[in-house]
Design an enzyme around this catalytic site. Structure first.
Site, mmCIF file in Angstrom:
data_model
loop_
_atom_site.group_PDB
_atom_site.id
_atom_site.type_symbol
_atom_site.label_atom_id
_atom_site.label_comp_id
_atom_site.label_asym_id
_atom_site.label_seq_id
_atom_site.Cartn_x
_atom_site.Cartn_y
_atom_site.Cartn_z
ATOM 1 N N SER A 34 1.820 1.458 5.792
ATOM 2 C CA SER A 34 0.782 0.877 4.939
ATOM 3 C C SER A 34 1.267 0.690 3.496
ATOM 4 O O SER A 34 2.184 -0.089 3.266
ATOM 5 C CB SER A 34 -0.428 1.780 5.147
ATOM 6 O OG SER A 34 -1.390 1.738 4.257
ATOM 7 N N HIS A 80 -0.322 -3.575 7.969
ATOM 8 C CA HIS A 80 -1.682 -3.963 8.367
ATOM 9 C C HIS A 80 -2.451 -4.450 7.145
ATOM 10 O O HIS A 80 -2.076 -4.168 6.014
ATOM 11 C CB HIS A 80 -2.394 -2.780 9.037
ATOM 12 C CG HIS A 80 -2.666 -1.653 8.105
ATOM 13 N ND1 HIS A 80 -3.734 -1.654 7.243
ATOM 14 C CD2 HIS A 80 -2.002 -0.504 7.872
ATOM 15 C CE1 HIS A 80 -3.717 -0.543 6.546
ATOM 16 N NE2 HIS A 80 -2.665 0.175 6.887
#
Lengths: 71, 246
Positions: B125, B148
């Site tokens: 992330s 993501h």
């Protein structure tokens, strides 16, 4: 119990403040570290916060060691 | 005579006991007995980005976190200290606060000293921009990086305004990553919005060599390669500086 919520787990299950108060960041002999209060004015080293790799090799600053600092 | 011998013996026993107890203490504290000593100040400093990257919300003390109020002064100190020649950034993080993560990334990217990052375990992330912010980025063969879209939690939010805001925030991350690595914006977005890879989420989990293939990271390697590269960069920098003087 299943909670369907976008709220972070940490906000729902807040830890008691005592847990925060037990730990403190100090600079001991020029080494920044996180300590946990112990018995009679001594602290236990939890984690070093230094970027100098040599600090991690000093046996005095081993995590778990007790040092004499005022909490 | 006999007495003297006895006293000698007992002091020897005491010595032995003392030695044994300090050894036991060490094993209890660290699970190991001895660590090698370094002769002098290290010219390479090492910054570890571990656990969660903590933002405005303070996480419970039992969580392992990287706090920007620790990291940023350390980066400032590294920039100012003339004895420090290079910085090794070690990442094993699940991600965390976007703003704090981007702040650390920008600080690392603007550091004038050579920096090498190495992802061990995971650099997920918001760990992705931190990993690519360094001059050269390594990833361990088994390490993974999850790419993501930005969100507040594991759920998708539908309100248009919130979406606009998050979209802008996401754009900042995409811009930073594409600027500091060889990955193209299209490819990064494709990985970010890929379906069927993650449970209950969109995105991609890229493993070591894949991250290099996509141009996100520079090389697959461990600590040996990372230190070697950092030393090379330090030498290069020294030569550049010498050139300037002439």
């Amino acid at each position: 119990m299943i909670l369907y919520t976008p709220v972070p787990k940490e906000i729902i299950f807040q830890p008691d403040m005592a847990a925060y108060e037990k730990r403190k960041e100090v600079i001991y002999e020029g080494v920044p570290m996180l300590v946990e209060s112990g018995e009679n004015n001594s602290c236990r080293i939890v984690r070093l916060l230094s970027t100098d790799p040599a600090h991690y090799l000093d046996p005095r600053f081993m995590p778990g060691n007790t040092i004499a600092v005022d909490f | 005579m006999v007495r003297e011998e006895n006293s000698y013996k007992s002091s020897e026993d005491e010595n032995k006991e003392e030695k044994a107890s300090s050894l036991v203490e060490k094993i209890q504290q660290l699970g190991q007995t001895n660590i090698p000593q370094m002769p002098q100040d290290s010219k390479i400093h090492c910054l570890t980005i571990i656990g969660q990257i903590e933002g405005h919300l303070q996480l419970p003390p039992q969580n392992k976190t990287t706090k920007y109020e620790h990291v940023i002064p350390q980066i400032v100190a590294i920039e100012q200290n003339p004895n420090i020649e290079g910085l090794l950034v070690i990442l094993n993080t699940v991600g965390g606060d976007v703003e704090a993560g981007l702040a650390i990334s920008e600080m690392l990217a603007s550091l004038s000293k050579p920096t090498v990052s190495i992802v061990l375990g995971g650099g997920h992330s918001i760990g992705v921009p931190i990993a690519v912010s360094c001059d050269y980025a390594f990833i361990a063969e088994t390490a993974t990086m999850t790419i993501h879209p930005i969100r507040l939690s594991g759920l998708v939010i539908g309100v248009p305004q919130t979406f606009e805001y998050l979209d802008k925030m996401q754009e900042r991350v995409i811009k930073f990553v594409t600027k500091h690595s060889k990955i193209s914006e299209e490819k990064f977005k494709e990985l970010m919005f890929a379906k069927g890879n993650l449970t209950r989420d969109i995105g991609t989990n890229v493993i070591g060599p894949e991250a290099v293939k996509y141009g996100l990271m520079d090389e697959v390697g461990g600590i040996g390669e990372a230190i070697k590269k950092l030393n090379e960069l330090i030498e290069l920098k020294k030569k550049e500086n010498e050139g300037l003087i002439q």
